[in-house]
Design a protein around this motif. Sequence first.
Motif, PDB file in Angstrom:
ATOM      1  N   ARG A 209       0.814  -1.218   0.000  1.00  0.00           N
ATOM      2  CA  ARG A 209       0.000   0.000   0.000  1.00  0.00           C
ATOM      3  C   ARG A 209       0.850   1.270   0.000  1.00  0.00           C
ATOM      4  O   ARG A 209       0.303   2.374  -0.056  1.00  0.00           O
ATOM      5  N   GLU A 210       2.175   1.127   0.069  1.00  0.00           N
ATOM      6  CA  GLU A 210       3.051   2.290   0.099  1.00  0.00           C
ATOM      7  C   GLU A 210       3.130   2.966  -1.268  1.00  0.00           C
ATOM      8  O   GLU A 210       2.940   2.331  -2.306  1.00  0.00           O
ATOM      9  N   ASP A 211       3.459   4.255  -1.256  1.00  0.00           N
ATOM     10  CA  ASP A 211       3.517   5.039  -2.490  1.00  0.00           C
ATOM     11  C   ASP A 211       4.632   4.565  -3.418  1.00  0.00           C
ATOM     12  O   ASP A 211       4.470   4.596  -4.655  1.00  0.00           O
ATOM     13  N   PHE A 212       5.771   4.142  -2.855  1.00  0.00           N
ATOM     14  CA  PHE A 212       6.887   3.775  -3.734  1.00  0.00           C
ATOM     15  C   PHE A 212       6.569   2.532  -4.567  1.00  0.00           C
ATOM     16  O   PHE A 212       7.138   2.340  -5.642  1.00  0.00           O
ATOM     17  N   VAL A 213       5.644   1.699  -4.080  1.00  0.00           N
ATOM     18  CA  VAL A 213       5.247   0.520  -4.854  1.00  0.00           C
ATOM     19  C   VAL A 213       4.454   0.946  -6.081  1.00  0.00           C
ATOM     20  O   VAL A 213       4.686   0.467  -7.200  1.00  0.00           O
ATOM     21  N   ARG A 214       3.534   1.876  -5.884  1.00  0.00           N
ATOM     22  CA  ARG A 214       2.775   2.392  -7.030  1.00  0.00           C
ATOM     23  C   ARG A 214       3.693   3.112  -8.015  1.00  0.00           C
ATOM     24  O   ARG A 214       3.502   3.012  -9.230  1.00  0.00           O
ATOM     25  N   THR A 215       4.706   3.787  -7.504  1.00  0.00           N
ATOM     26  CA  THR A 215       5.659   4.458  -8.388  1.00  0.00           C
ATOM     27  C   THR A 215       6.445   3.445  -9.204  1.00  0.00           C
ATOM     28  O   THR A 215       6.667   3.645 -10.416  1.00  0.00           O
ATOM     29  N   ALA A 216       6.881   2.383  -8.560  1.00  0.00           N
ATOM     30  CA  ALA A 216       7.634   1.346  -9.273  1.00  0.00           C
ATOM     31  C   ALA A 216       6.794   0.694 -10.355  1.00  0.00           C
ATOM     32  O   ALA A 216       7.278   0.436 -11.474  1.00  0.00           O
ATOM     33  N   ARG A 217       5.524   0.442 -10.054  1.00  0.00           N
ATOM     34  CA  ARG A 217       4.637  -0.136 -11.065  1.00  0.00           C
ATOM     35  C   ARG A 217       4.390   0.845 -12.209  1.00  0.00           C
ATOM     36  O   ARG A 217       4.304   0.456 -13.379  1.00  0.00           O
ATOM     37  N   ALA A 218       4.295   2.144 -11.851  1.00  0.00           N
ATOM     38  CA  ALA A 218       4.066   3.154 -12.886  1.00  0.00           C
ATOM     39  C   ALA A 218       5.254   3.292 -13.829  1.00  0.00           C
ATOM     40  O   ALA A 218       5.099   3.677 -14.988  1.00  0.00           O
ATOM     41  N   LYS A 219       6.453   2.961 -13.327  1.00  0.00           N
ATOM     42  CA  LYS A 219       7.646   3.028 -14.162  1.00  0.00           C
ATOM     43  C   LYS A 219       7.783   1.826 -15.083  1.00  0.00           C
ATOM     44  O   LYS A 219       8.733   1.749 -15.867  1.00  0.00           O
ATOM     45  N   GLY A 220       6.881   0.877 -14.967  1.00  0.00           N
ATOM     46  CA  GLY A 220       6.876  -0.258 -15.875  1.00  0.00           C
ATOM     47  C   GLY A 220       7.444  -1.542 -15.310  1.00  0.00           C
ATOM     48  O   GLY A 220       7.567  -2.536 -16.044  1.00  0.00           O
ATOM     49  N   LEU A 221       7.803  -1.578 -14.032  1.00  0.00           N
ATOM     50  CA  LEU A 221       8.302  -2.809 -13.439  1.00  0.00           C
ATOM     51  C   LEU A 221       7.186  -3.837 -13.307  1.00  0.00           C
ATOM     52  O   LEU A 221       6.044  -3.487 -12.993  1.00  0.00           O
ATOM     53  N   GLY A 222       7.510  -5.095 -13.544  1.00  0.00           N
ATOM     54  CA  GLY A 222       6.516  -6.152 -13.447  1.00  0.00           C
ATOM     55  C   GLY A 222       6.127  -6.446 -12.016  1.00  0.00           C
ATOM     56  O   GLY A 222       6.838  -6.103 -11.070  1.00  0.00           O
TER      57      GLY A 222
END
Length: 316
Positions: A209-222
């Motif tokens: 639920r942390e913001d950095f996880v959403r950021t990582a997904r937004a950058k295209g990481l699987g």
Amino acid sequence: MSVFVLRRVLTLLATLVGASVIIFLVLDALPGNAAQMLMGADASADAVRALTVKLGLDQPLAVRYLQWVKGLLIGDLGNSYVYGTPVGSLIAERLLLTIPLAIMSMLITVMLALSAGIYTAANHNKLGDVGVMSLTQIGIALPNFWFAILLVLLFSVRLQWLSAGGFPGWEDGIWPGIKSLLLPAVSLAVVQAAILARVTRSAVLEVLREDFVRTARAKGLGKREVLWSHVLRNAMIPVMTVMGLQFANLLAGTIVIENVFYLPGLGRLIFQSIANRDLIVVRNCVMLLAAMVVIVNFVVDVLYAFIDPRIKVHDL
């Protein structure tokens, strides 16, 4: 960091001193007399008194405690009342079985728990999540000695794949030794894996639920890369805490399991020594287990700062 480590070392030493006092006083307060047990019920009072003096049991409590602590510091644990051999050699011989058994159990626990915890967190509220969490609830409710008996009935009695008990010795080869410890390791690991899987799931869900996880997904990481490379490391603090406690529980849990499988390990030695009132062996074995628990917790505390760099020394 050096101040933190020094503070933890002082805490470790104080804990060991406190544990040694409690262990000594509790065992000394037990009813009965070791000399009387060794001589038998029909022994004369003079014979029992002579053996009591020979064993040093007539000395004041404080003197006996200080002599025991001195022996611990210099590696002289005394001689067993029953076996007549040095306690240190008895313990070292039994640790050759108990330590590999605990390590095998811990490895099985970690593999099962991390896989189940991450899978359920990644499939939150789906059928797989519900199914695995139901299995972990059953695992928590299972007594490990009862599960050990079920494993013996299935794999030893019915399928005849593994032996029902005993240990051939490492001199007969590594694989026969590992094979004989497999069922005890699994029976110890199941309950611990169920608990650790639930802790892992909760920790991973919180990090997801942390913001950095959403950021990582937004950058295209699987999804898999985010889980294993980013989420798991940040979720390891509570998981490591439970793992440290569980390794200590596995060492203590061998007392029951080694008796179920007739394994000549430290747990069986403690059980036999209690029955024979060989208190010098019991005292040193229990102190060893307490020291292992304290040291494992110390190592886990120190690892916190290396696992998660966001944690400051003053927070630990």
